[in-house]
Design a protein around this motif. Sequence first.
Motif, mmCIF file in Angstrom:
data_model
loop_
_atom_site.group_PDB
_atom_site.id
_atom_site.type_symbol
_atom_site.label_atom_id
_atom_site.label_comp_id
_atom_site.label_asym_id
_atom_site.label_seq_id
_atom_site.Cartn_x
_atom_site.Cartn_y
_atom_site.Cartn_z
ATOM 1 N N ALA A 46 10.091 27.610 54.690
ATOM 2 C CA ALA A 46 11.461 27.882 55.143
ATOM 3 C C ALA A 46 11.499 29.174 55.955
ATOM 4 C CB ALA A 46 12.404 27.965 53.951
ATOM 5 N N ALA A 66 14.800 26.385 49.429
ATOM 6 C CA ALA A 66 14.946 27.742 49.971
ATOM 7 C C ALA A 66 15.462 27.654 51.403
ATOM 8 C CB ALA A 66 13.609 28.480 49.941
ATOM 9 N N ILE A 67 16.175 28.697 51.821
ATOM 10 C CA ILE A 67 16.655 28.799 53.207
ATOM 11 C C ILE A 67 16.241 30.166 53.727
ATOM 12 C CG2 ILE A 67 18.670 28.901 54.718
ATOM 13 C CD1 ILE A 67 20.067 26.998 52.733
ATOM 14 N N LYS A 109 16.528 28.289 58.477
ATOM 15 C CA LYS A 109 15.691 27.106 58.276
ATOM 16 C C LYS A 109 15.549 26.851 56.787
ATOM 17 C CE LYS A 109 11.255 24.980 59.108
ATOM 18 N NZ LYS A 109 9.882 25.187 59.552
ATOM 19 N N GLY A 110 15.783 25.605 56.368
ATOM 20 C CA GLY A 110 15.700 25.253 54.958
ATOM 21 C C GLY A 110 14.598 24.264 54.669
ATOM 22 N N ASN A 111 14.179 24.215 53.392
ATOM 23 C CA ASN A 111 13.190 23.230 52.953
ATOM 24 C C ASN A 111 13.669 22.475 51.712
ATOM 25 O OD1 ASN A 111 12.843 24.945 50.768
ATOM 26 N ND2 ASN A 111 10.757 25.530 51.272
ATOM 27 N N PRO A 120 9.284 29.766 49.578
ATOM 28 C CA PRO A 120 9.926 30.010 50.863
ATOM 29 C C PRO A 120 8.991 29.839 52.067
ATOM 30 C CG PRO A 120 9.437 32.082 49.802
ATOM 31 C CD PRO A 120 9.046 30.999 48.841
ATOM 32 N N TRP A 164 15.471 35.339 52.082
ATOM 33 C CA TRP A 164 15.693 33.961 51.672
ATOM 34 C C TRP A 164 16.815 33.807 50.657
ATOM 35 C CZ3 TRP A 164 11.147 35.871 53.235
ATOM 36 C CH2 TRP A 164 10.421 35.107 54.136
ATOM 37 N N SER A 168 22.413 24.800 56.795
ATOM 38 C CA SER A 168 21.283 24.128 56.165
ATOM 39 C C SER A 168 21.743 23.577 54.824
ATOM 40 C CB SER A 168 20.119 25.110 55.983
ATOM 41 O OG SER A 168 18.949 24.423 55.574
ATOM 42 N N ARG A 169 20.833 22.909 54.118
ATOM 43 C CA ARG A 169 21.136 22.365 52.789
ATOM 44 C C ARG A 169 20.156 22.930 51.782
ATOM 45 N NH1 ARG A 169 23.545 16.493 52.993
ATOM 46 N NH2 ARG A 169 24.646 16.678 54.949
ATOM 47 N N ILE A 170 20.630 23.089 50.548
ATOM 48 C CA ILE A 170 19.789 23.555 49.459
ATOM 49 C C ILE A 170 20.168 22.771 48.213
ATOM 50 C CG2 ILE A 170 21.305 25.442 48.729
ATOM 51 C CD1 ILE A 170 18.726 27.147 48.391
#
Length: 163
Positions: A48, A61-62, A56-58, A45, A34, A95-97
Amino acid sequence: MDPERVFAGEDLFPGAQPWDRVYAAMWVSHSEFWLVAGDGPCADPVTAIPEGDCVKGNGEAIGIPTLGSATRIQAVLSVWESPSPDGQGTLLGTSRITSPTRELTLINVEGREPGPVLVLPNEGEHEVRVWRCAARSAADPERYDIRVWHSTYVAMTAGIRLY
């Protein structure tokens, strides 16, 4: 092995240079590791977990999938002033964080072993794009090129009123 040595002699960033970069080497299991906002131990995580061969991000975390279920990886994590040029290898996605502390860390969740901390020039939402190069031989680690830049989407839509 020193993670910088895996990338020695390679021009990872032809034609452009990142604002900053750090190198990481770690053992991962369960086919994933991650990128987390902050120093790692407090990030969640669990939501994610990568799906298939895509990141995959949340938000905090990615999850990044590996080819091996238990393997050594080495990564270069770089921050750019604008969207980065393409990296080498297989694109695993974008993804975005959100980093309120301006810090990003690579971790393996098993022992929460943190990698080096990359300090970003800006806090807030960032775009992340990840590429993977398979190991050259069974003795070599998988290699990851993880590129980050401040999200311009938020800045561009801040003045737009939605009805």
